[in-house]
Design a protein around this motif. Sequence first.
Motif: not given
Length: 118
Positions: A22-36
């Motif tokens: 969560i803290d490094d941003g991986w979870a948000v990117r995974a949840f939202l569908g990637g960097e884009e």
Amino acid sequence: MKKLFEASEAVAAPVAQVRALIDDGWAVRAFLGGEEAAAYVEVDHRPGVAGFQGHWWYRGEISAEPAAAGTTLTYRVFNIAAGGAWAVPLANKLFIGYRRKVQDGVTALARRIEDHLR
């Protein structure tokens, strides 16, 4: 800010490992569908919690808490509309099916976290 929905799911992993994602941003990117996809929302963090906002009304938060069998992952959806908050349900078709979508989203993220940590 009014909480509209909340869903939780067990993660078979230690809370420290889940919070790190969560803290490094991986979870948000995974949840939202990637960097884009993540590039289209504002993201903020406090330890173990990531919040992301988009559109005129939406704020989502992902957090992790210790549980007996590992971690409880929680996803909350808030209405943050400054004005016209009454219109949010109308703009979202009265949220029909949304509760299930929220639960499905947190369940899918929990499984992705487990797979990532293996």
